[in-house]
Design a protein around this motif. Structure first.
Motif, PDB file in Angstrom:
ATOM      1  N   VAL A  27       3.678 -31.114 -32.944  1.00 38.41           N
ATOM      2  CA  VAL A  27       2.460 -31.092 -33.756  1.00 38.41           C
ATOM      3  C   VAL A  27       2.469 -32.264 -34.726  1.00 38.41           C
ATOM      4  O   VAL A  27       1.463 -32.972 -34.874  1.00 38.41           O
ATOM      5  N   ARG A  28       3.616 -32.507 -35.379  1.00 37.68           N
ATOM      6  CA  ARG A  28       3.704 -33.632 -36.320  1.00 37.68           C
ATOM      7  C   ARG A  28       3.499 -34.969 -35.603  1.00 37.68           C
ATOM      8  O   ARG A  28       2.790 -35.847 -36.087  1.00 37.68           O
ATOM      9  N   THR A  67     -12.452 -24.842 -22.852  1.00 44.00           N
ATOM     10  CA  THR A  67     -11.039 -25.162 -23.088  1.00 44.00           C
ATOM     11  C   THR A  67     -10.904 -26.627 -23.461  1.00 44.00           C
ATOM     12  O   THR A  67     -10.200 -26.980 -24.420  1.00 44.00           O
ATOM     13  N   GLN A  68     -11.591 -27.477 -22.714  1.00 49.93           N
ATOM     14  CA  GLN A  68     -11.547 -28.904 -23.015  1.00 49.93           C
ATOM     15  C   GLN A  68     -12.118 -29.179 -24.411  1.00 49.93           C
ATOM     16  O   GLN A  68     -11.524 -29.923 -25.198  1.00 49.93           O
ATOM     17  N   LYS A  73     -11.514 -30.589 -30.206  1.00 49.78           N
ATOM     18  CA  LYS A  73     -11.657 -30.228 -31.621  1.00 49.78           C
ATOM     19  C   LYS A  73     -10.291 -30.150 -32.291  1.00 49.78           C
ATOM     20  O   LYS A  73     -10.122 -30.600 -33.433  1.00 49.78           O
ATOM     21  N   ALA A  74      -9.318 -29.569 -31.600  1.00 51.37           N
ATOM     22  CA  ALA A  74      -7.966 -29.460 -32.159  1.00 51.37           C
ATOM     23  C   ALA A  74      -7.389 -30.849 -32.423  1.00 51.37           C
ATOM     24  O   ALA A  74      -6.784 -31.086 -33.475  1.00 51.37           O
ATOM     25  N   PHE A  75      -7.575 -31.760 -31.479  1.00 51.61           N
ATOM     26  CA  PHE A  75      -7.056 -33.121 -31.644  1.00 51.61           C
ATOM     27  C   PHE A  75      -7.648 -33.780 -32.886  1.00 51.61           C
ATOM     28  O   PHE A  75      -6.928 -34.391 -33.676  1.00 51.61           O
ATOM     29  N   HIS A  76      -8.953 -33.634 -33.069  1.00 49.67           N
ATOM     30  CA  HIS A  76      -9.616 -34.274 -34.208  1.00 49.67           C
ATOM     31  C   HIS A  76      -9.252 -33.622 -35.542  1.00 49.67           C
ATOM     32  O   HIS A  76      -9.427 -34.253 -36.591  1.00 49.67           O
ATOM     33  N   ASN A  77      -8.778 -32.394 -35.514  1.00 49.64           N
ATOM     34  CA  ASN A  77      -8.473 -31.677 -36.762  1.00 49.64           C
ATOM     35  C   ASN A  77      -6.991 -31.344 -36.914  1.00 49.64           C
ATOM     36  O   ASN A  77      -6.626 -30.537 -37.761  1.00 49.64           O
ATOM     37  N   LEU A  78      -6.146 -31.943 -36.094  1.00 52.62           N
ATOM     38  CA  LEU A  78      -4.723 -31.605 -36.106  1.00 52.62           C
ATOM     39  C   LEU A  78      -4.062 -31.868 -37.449  1.00 52.62           C
ATOM     40  O   LEU A  78      -3.130 -31.165 -37.828  1.00 52.62           O
ATOM     41  N   TRP A  90      -4.122 -20.837 -34.033  1.00 52.47           N
ATOM     42  CA  TRP A  90      -5.128 -21.805 -34.474  1.00 52.47           C
ATOM     43  C   TRP A  90      -6.009 -22.216 -33.294  1.00 52.47           C
ATOM     44  O   TRP A  90      -7.224 -22.270 -33.405  1.00 52.47           O
ATOM     45  N   LEU A  91      -5.392 -22.464 -32.147  1.00 47.43           N
ATOM     46  CA  LEU A  91      -6.153 -22.854 -30.954  1.00 47.43           C
ATOM     47  C   LEU A  91      -7.093 -21.741 -30.501  1.00 47.43           C
ATOM     48  O   LEU A  91      -8.245 -22.006 -30.124  1.00 47.43           O
TER      49      LEU A  91
END
Length: 195
Positions: A27-28, A67-68, A73-78, A90-91
């Motif tokens: 994640v980091r 799913t995509q 969204k997860a990538f942009h808000n990680l 979270w996902l």
């Protein structure tokens, strides 16, 4: 779906999860811009996210698309994610919100069969287990409200703890416990009516 017996103590439903050291490192790295680390996270969690969305939408193509979108969204808000908490919670929260937005636009609900494999069982036994599971979930979908169904699916289908389910659904822990209890009672009442 296996529901715990109704006479379990309250604490028996709580199964807190901790993020693994490896996942926290990924994640980091991903938050720092590593495409390889983010791809590893997608590979690790995409099946559970897809299965959750497939249960919500009952439409494979929608589930794949959602799913995509969830992972985009997860990538942009990680950078906003707390790496001390399990990433899957979270996902699934992002996935649920993405699906709800999708439903506001489309309002489609149709059931599709889901193939599942149970390692170590004969094909006949796998089919029997799959049929039973599908029947329980199909019955739950008929009897319960969408919110009740989603809570049960997260709690027992995704095997999240009560706290994690509450977080994913935007509810309090007592709300989740009440919804699970009432939903189980509705399902059990329906079983007794069929006997």
């Amino acid at each position: 779906m296996t529901l715990p017996p109704p006479d379990l103590p309250r604490d028996a439903l709580v199964c807190p999860q901790q993020i693994s050291v490896e996942e926290a490192a990924l994640v980091r790295e991903a938050a720092g811009g590593s495409a390889r680390a983010f791809e590893a996270l997608v590979n690790q969690h995409s099946r559970r996210v897809f299965n959750f969305l497939n249960q919500m939408t009952r439409h494979r193509q929608d589930a794949e698309d959602l799913t995509q979108r969830t992972f985009i969204k997860a990538f942009h808000n990680l950078g906003r994610f707390d790496p001390q908490r399990p990433l899957i919670n979270w996902l699934l929260t992002i996935a649920r919100r993405t699906a709800l937005n999708h439903f506001r636009d489309t309002k489609r609900w149709e059931e599709i069969p889901e193939a599942s494999e149970a390692p170590g069982y004969s094909p006949a036994k796998q089919t029997e287990i799959q049929d039973r599971t599908e029947n329980v979930w199909a019955r739950a979908r008929e009897v319960l409200s969408q919110r009740e169904f989603d809570v049960l699916w997260l709690r027992f289908g995704e095997e999240l703890s009560t706290e994690e389910t509450a977080q994913a659904m935007g509810l309090t822990v007592p709300n989740v416990k009440v919804i699970v209890f009432r939903a189980r009672q509705q399902l059990l009442k329906g079983d007794n009516a069929h006997e």
